[in-house]
Design a protein around this motif. Structure first.
Motif, PDB file in Angstrom:
ATOM      1  N   SER A 132      -6.917  15.549   0.669  1.00  0.00           N
ATOM      2  CA  SER A 132      -5.775  15.981  -0.127  1.00  0.00           C
ATOM      3  C   SER A 132      -4.478  15.447   0.485  1.00  0.00           C
ATOM      4  CB  SER A 132      -5.713  17.506  -0.164  1.00  0.00           C
ATOM      5  OG  SER A 132      -5.372  18.007   1.122  1.00  0.00           O
ATOM      6  N   ALA A 133      -3.442  15.417  -0.343  1.00  0.00           N
ATOM      7  CA  ALA A 133      -2.131  14.996   0.164  1.00  0.00           C
ATOM      8  C   ALA A 133      -1.692  15.913   1.302  1.00  0.00           C
ATOM      9  CB  ALA A 133      -1.105  15.001  -0.965  1.00  0.00           C
ATOM     10  N   LYS A 186       3.964   6.859   5.846  1.00  0.00           N
ATOM     11  CA  LYS A 186       3.129   5.676   6.010  1.00  0.00           C
ATOM     12  C   LYS A 186       3.438   4.995   7.342  1.00  0.00           C
ATOM     13  CE  LYS A 186       3.850   1.846   3.637  1.00  0.00           C
ATOM     14  NZ  LYS A 186       3.874   0.826   2.556  1.00  0.00           N
ATOM     15  N   TYR A 197      -0.499  14.676   4.961  1.00  0.00           N
ATOM     16  CA  TYR A 197       0.852  14.941   5.455  1.00  0.00           C
ATOM     17  C   TYR A 197       0.860  15.974   6.585  1.00  0.00           C
ATOM     18  CZ  TYR A 197       2.980  12.059   1.856  1.00  0.00           C
ATOM     19  OH  TYR A 197       3.365  10.993   1.076  1.00  0.00           O
ATOM     20  N   ILE A 215      -4.079   8.160   0.487  1.00  0.00           N
ATOM     21  CA  ILE A 215      -4.673   9.469   0.194  1.00  0.00           C
ATOM     22  C   ILE A 215      -5.963   9.284  -0.589  1.00  0.00           C
ATOM     23  CG2 ILE A 215      -4.340  11.602  -1.136  1.00  0.00           C
ATOM     24  CD1 ILE A 215      -1.281  11.294  -0.327  1.00  0.00           C
ATOM     25  N   ALA A 216      -5.928   8.436  -1.623  1.00  0.00           N
ATOM     26  CA  ALA A 216      -7.135   8.199  -2.432  1.00  0.00           C
ATOM     27  C   ALA A 216      -8.244   7.577  -1.594  1.00  0.00           C
ATOM     28  CB  ALA A 216      -6.791   7.299  -3.616  1.00  0.00           C
ATOM     29  N   THR A 275       0.840  -1.197   0.000  1.00  0.00           N
ATOM     30  CA  THR A 275       0.000   0.000   0.000  1.00  0.00           C
ATOM     31  C   THR A 275       0.874   1.246   0.000  1.00  0.00           C
ATOM     32  OG1 THR A 275      -1.739  -1.155   1.227  1.00  0.00           O
ATOM     33  CG2 THR A 275      -1.812   1.257   1.234  1.00  0.00           C
ATOM     34  N   SER A 276       0.635   2.118  -0.956  1.00  0.00           N
ATOM     35  CA  SER A 276       1.412   3.361  -1.050  1.00  0.00           C
ATOM     36  C   SER A 276       0.691   4.502  -0.346  1.00  0.00           C
ATOM     37  CB  SER A 276       1.625   3.734  -2.519  1.00  0.00           C
ATOM     38  OG  SER A 276       0.379   4.083  -3.108  1.00  0.00           O
ATOM     39  N   MET A 277       1.416   5.555  -0.082  1.00  0.00           N
ATOM     40  CA  MET A 277       0.775   6.759   0.476  1.00  0.00           C
ATOM     41  C   MET A 277      -0.275   7.300  -0.490  1.00  0.00           C
ATOM     42  SD  MET A 277       1.403   7.729   3.557  1.00  0.00           S
ATOM     43  CE  MET A 277       1.186   9.499   3.747  1.00  0.00           C
ATOM     44  N   ALA A 278      -0.015   7.215  -1.784  1.00  0.00           N
ATOM     45  CA  ALA A 278      -0.997   7.697  -2.769  1.00  0.00           C
ATOM     46  C   ALA A 278      -2.313   6.936  -2.629  1.00  0.00           C
ATOM     47  CB  ALA A 278      -0.436   7.554  -4.177  1.00  0.00           C
ATOM     48  N   GLU A 279      -2.230   5.623  -2.349  1.00  0.00           N
ATOM     49  CA  GLU A 279      -3.449   4.831  -2.184  1.00  0.00           C
ATOM     50  C   GLU A 279      -4.164   5.188  -0.886  1.00  0.00           C
ATOM     51  OE1 GLU A 279      -2.353   0.777  -4.595  1.00  0.00           O
ATOM     52  OE2 GLU A 279      -1.196   1.276  -2.801  1.00  0.00           O
TER      53      GLU A 279
END
Length: 197
Positions: free
Chosen positions: A44-45, A55, A49, A38-39, A32-36
């Motif tokens: 928002s990012a 993560k 953050y 966030i989604a 699992t990425s930070m982008a996932e």
């Protein structure tokens, strides 16, 4: 600019941690990425953050919440009369943790990540220490109330026995993750039958 309350900050952090946990359940911690995250959160990012720098920080938060709940469960059991026999506690801990995280594999991944990520490693150490402390107090109290054991002897027995109770929870989680035909109910029943009383 409107003032942000502490309650709002806590609620937002919980929202992010819950989103991360949903993502971890689907793909596992490492994948699992930070982008996932966030989604999944719909935020928002910058919002993410602003609360969590990484993560790993989110994982630490999620794990701390799960452990806090289990420690609270143990403390509540201390108030019961009669007290629950210590061999029954691993069932409560294992099933409570699995209900909270959704998959035993996530917990195993977290332990593995603790070997290379110092922040997660400190968390893993803290988790064991907090559970050990709460269980040691409980088991000592149980021996005093149930068997009339003197306090010093009850403390000594608790220190000896608690690592066994923790190991049975870890064993349950590991086997539930990797053994295809693992019978969790039979395992927990054996724990309750054979662990020291």
């Amino acid at each position: 600019m409107p003032k942000v309350t502490e309650e709002y900050r806590v609620a937002r952090r919980d929202e992010i941690a819950d989103a991360a946990l949903r993502a971890f359940r689907r793909k596992g911690f490492q994948a699992t990425s930070m982008a996932e995250i966030i989604a999944e959160s719909g935020l928002s990012a910058g919002a993410i953050y602003g609360h969590y720098p990484s993560k790993s920080a989110i994982v630490v938060e999620v794990a701390a919440r799960v452990v806090d709940a289990r420690v609270h469960d143990i403390e509540r059991l201390s108030e019961l009369t009669p007290m629950l026999a210590p061999p029954a506690i691993p069932r409560m801990l294992a099933l409570g943790m699995l209900k909270a995280v959704g998959s035993p594999a996530i917990m195993v991944q977290l332990w593995g990540e603790g070997m290379t990520d110092p922040e997660v490693g400190l968390l893993a150490t803290d988790v064991v220490e907090r559970l050990r402390s709460a269980l040691t107090q409980y088991v000592s109290l149980w021996h005093r109330r149930t068997h009339g054991t003197p306090a010093d002897e009850a403390d000594r027995l608790a220190v000896e026995q608690v690592p066994l109770f923790i190991a049975t929870v870890q064993g349950y989680v590991l086997q539930a993750s990797i053994v295809p035909d693992f019978d969790g109910e039979a395992y927990l029943a054996a724990v309750e039958k054979y662990l020291p009383r």
